[in-house]
Design an enzyme around this catalytic site. Structure first.
Site, short mmCIF file in Angstrom:
data_model
loop_
_atom_site.label_atom_id
_atom_site.label_comp_id
_atom_site.label_asym_id
_atom_site.label_seq_id
_atom_site.Cartn_x
_atom_site.Cartn_y
_atom_site.Cartn_z
N LYS A 74 25.42 72.49 60.86
CA LYS A 74 24.87 73.82 60.58
C LYS A 74 25.90 74.87 61.00
O LYS A 74 26.55 74.71 62.06
CB LYS A 74 23.56 74.00 61.37
CG LYS A 74 22.83 75.30 61.07
CD LYS A 74 21.45 75.34 61.72
CE LYS A 74 20.70 76.61 61.41
NZ LYS A 74 19.35 76.66 62.00
N SER A 149 15.43 77.97 59.12
CA SER A 149 16.74 78.48 58.78
C SER A 149 17.74 77.39 58.43
O SER A 149 18.77 77.67 57.82
CB SER A 149 17.29 79.30 59.93
OG SER A 149 17.43 78.49 61.09
N SER A 173 12.86 75.67 62.60
CA SER A 173 13.94 75.62 61.61
C SER A 173 14.53 74.25 61.31
O SER A 173 15.37 74.12 60.42
CB SER A 173 15.07 76.56 62.02
OG SER A 173 14.71 77.86 61.68
N1 GLN Z 1 11.33 81.06 61.00
C1 GLN Z 1 11.40 81.37 62.39
C2 GLN Z 1 12.11 82.68 62.59
O1 GLN Z 1 12.50 83.27 61.61
C3 GLN Z 1 12.08 80.27 63.14
C4 GLN Z 1 13.53 80.23 62.91
C5 GLN Z 1 14.22 79.16 63.68
O2 GLN Z 1 13.61 78.19 64.11
N2 GLN Z 1 15.52 79.34 63.86
O3 GLN Z 1 12.28 83.13 63.69
#
Ligand code: GLN
Length: 483
Positions: A74, A149, A173
């Protein structure tokens, strides 16, 4: 023999039996990346170095447990001498002088980091639509989001380009994109994997983990990814078991909690049907279901959206045009340097979070929002502690439904935030949790979430593996992917 859609276990066999050389494996991987470029899963490729490493392995085989296995990282993990953008314009020119501990751990085990995957900007999002480098396509449908994400990571695995990818999970995410792309992912207990070299979003919630095709591969990867690291003060100094050891032990007698407060009647019938079928399957494997109560669970999303933005506003203050990444053109003075750099460098969602975070931390509102959220967070953790006195794991759908259309939630941040309804509680409580594919609705995959007690990843992986050796949802592949 094609390498597409192969698991790590299968690729290891192919390499060991000399059915393929290390160089061939890596070359084929890059040819899959190129033929599927429209998915936009990658921001940066590491082709030259990867091929050199593979050639070296062919000349001088290594005994590393993951020797020669291609992995996508990532783009939030620092990689030495390889651009690391975190999906942001702010870091479009950032080349780290060191690699994150977890990247080093994987590479020490012999993995080849073939490139950096696309992601929501600074890991904020649930659809991979906030990346500065463009949207990622869900391999299951051109107009579907892959989740976020870690959208590029999940899409790269779902398209069979790589057997595994690293991801991070602050509020879901790893699990949410795994669910929407039909692959397997686990977020271990907070602190199991070092955060050193991971670009911080919300430090008390961020945790790295693997996305792969099977629970077995996730166990193999976790064995290498976890370590105690003095460079991360929240890194756990606990024994790290061999996560593959109990995979095949039967699960009869396993007590699975079903959360009373998760009101599934609000979900589509199809989603509920898939969940009920998985429950029946677990029953046939000898598991027993027990209703549990997590009385404060409905406060998880609002609590998260105070704590996470608060920590993000503090973490992202380092991007000021002086120390890292982008700097605006010819500012008149220092203040303008800050303002212009941050205005140009960050996208809308990141700015929204910084504003919310600064607000809830401000002197006048700290007690009303931030302090209150921390108190509620403790209550949620306590709820889990009492639930785990009567059950071994907790089960729920991972997401409210399968992948949604690109643009369909763009105007309404709250709808997007609710995507993580089922995943956020485990982050607030620091617990391990995973998602495994458990059904297909209208040709779109969906996942089942398993949440474990503190440090009990082995039991989660065992429950997931038992499901996968007796079902084939994890083996389904999308149509129309180029070979
Ligand atoms: N969707 C959640 C956010 O936007 C979690 C994102 C994540 O786990 N990095 O904060």
């Amino acid at each position: 023999m094609s390498i597409q859609y192969k698991s790590i276990a299968e690729l290891k066999k192919m390499l060991n039996n000399n059915e393929i050389s290390n160089a061939e494996l890596i070359k084929e991987t890059f040819s899959l990346v190129k033929s599927n470029a429209e998915i936009n899963a990658f921001i940066t490729l590491n082709d030259e170095e990867s091929i050199n490493k593979a050639n070296k392995l062919d000349d001088c085989p290594s005994s590393g447990s993951l020797a020669g296995i291609p992995i996508a990282q990532k783009d939030l993990f620092c990689t030495k001498d390889l651009k690391t953008t975190c999906g942001s314009n702010m870091l479009s020119n950032f080349i780290p002088p060191y690699s994150a501990t977890v990247v080093k751990n994987l590479e020490n085990a012999g993995c080849i980091s073939i490139g950096k995957t696309n992601m929501d900007e600074f890991a904020m999002g649930s659809s991979n639509e906030t990346s500065f480098y463009g949207k990622v396509q869900n391999p299951w449908g051109k107009n579907l989001v892959p989740g976020g994400s870690s959208g590029g990571a999940a899409a790269a695995v779902a398209a069979g380009i790589v057997p595994a990818a690293s991801g991070t999970d602050t509020g879901g995410s790893i699990r949410q994109p795994a669910s929407l792309c039909g692959v397997t992912g686990i977020k271990p207990t907070y602190g199991r994997i070092s955060r050193w070299g991971m670009i911080a979003f919300a430090s008390s919630l961020d945790q790295a983990g693997p996305i792969a095709r099977t629970a077995e591969d996730c166990a193999t990867l976790l064995n290498e990814m976890c370590s105690h690291d003095e460079k991360d003060t929240t890194s756990l100094n606990e024994d790290i078991p061999d996560f593959t050891e109990n995979l095949n032990s039967p699960i009869n007698g396993l007590k699975i909690g079903i959360v009373k407060e998760f009101d599934l009647s609000k979900l589509d019938n199809e989603v509920v049907k898939v969940f009920e079928e998985s429950k029946k399957h677990y029953e046939s494997l000898g598991a027993e279901f027990i209703e549990i109560s997590l009385p404060n669970i409905s406060l998880s999303v609002p609590t998260y959206y105070v704590v996470a933005p608060a920590e993000c506003s503090s973490n992202l203050s380092r991007f000021d045009g002086v120390k890292f990444g982008k700097r605006c053109e010819s500012p008149k003075n220092l203040e303008e340097l800050y303002i212009k750099t941050r205005s140009e460098g960050f996208g809308d969602e990141v700015k929204r979070r910084i504003l919310i975070g600064s607000y809830v931390l401000s002197a006048g509102f700290y007690d009303a929002y931030y302090k209150k959220a921390q108190q509620v967070r403790r209550l949620i953790k306590n709820d889990f502690d009492s639930a785990f006195k009567s059950v071994d794991i907790i089960m729920s759908p991972t997401t409210r439904g399968p992948a949604f259309e690109v643009g369909s939630k763009g105007d309404d941040p709250i709808q997007m935030y609710l995507e993580d309804l089922f995943t956020i509680p485990a982050n607030l409580a620091g617990l391990p949790a995973m998602s495994i594919p458990n059904g297909i609705i209208d040709n779109k995959p969906i996942g089942l979430q398993l949440i474990g007690n503190f440090l009990d990843e082995s039991r989660l992986l065992q429950a997931a593996h038992n499901f996968q050796i007796s079902t084939d949802w994890h083996l389904k592949t999308p149509r129309g992917i180029k070979s």
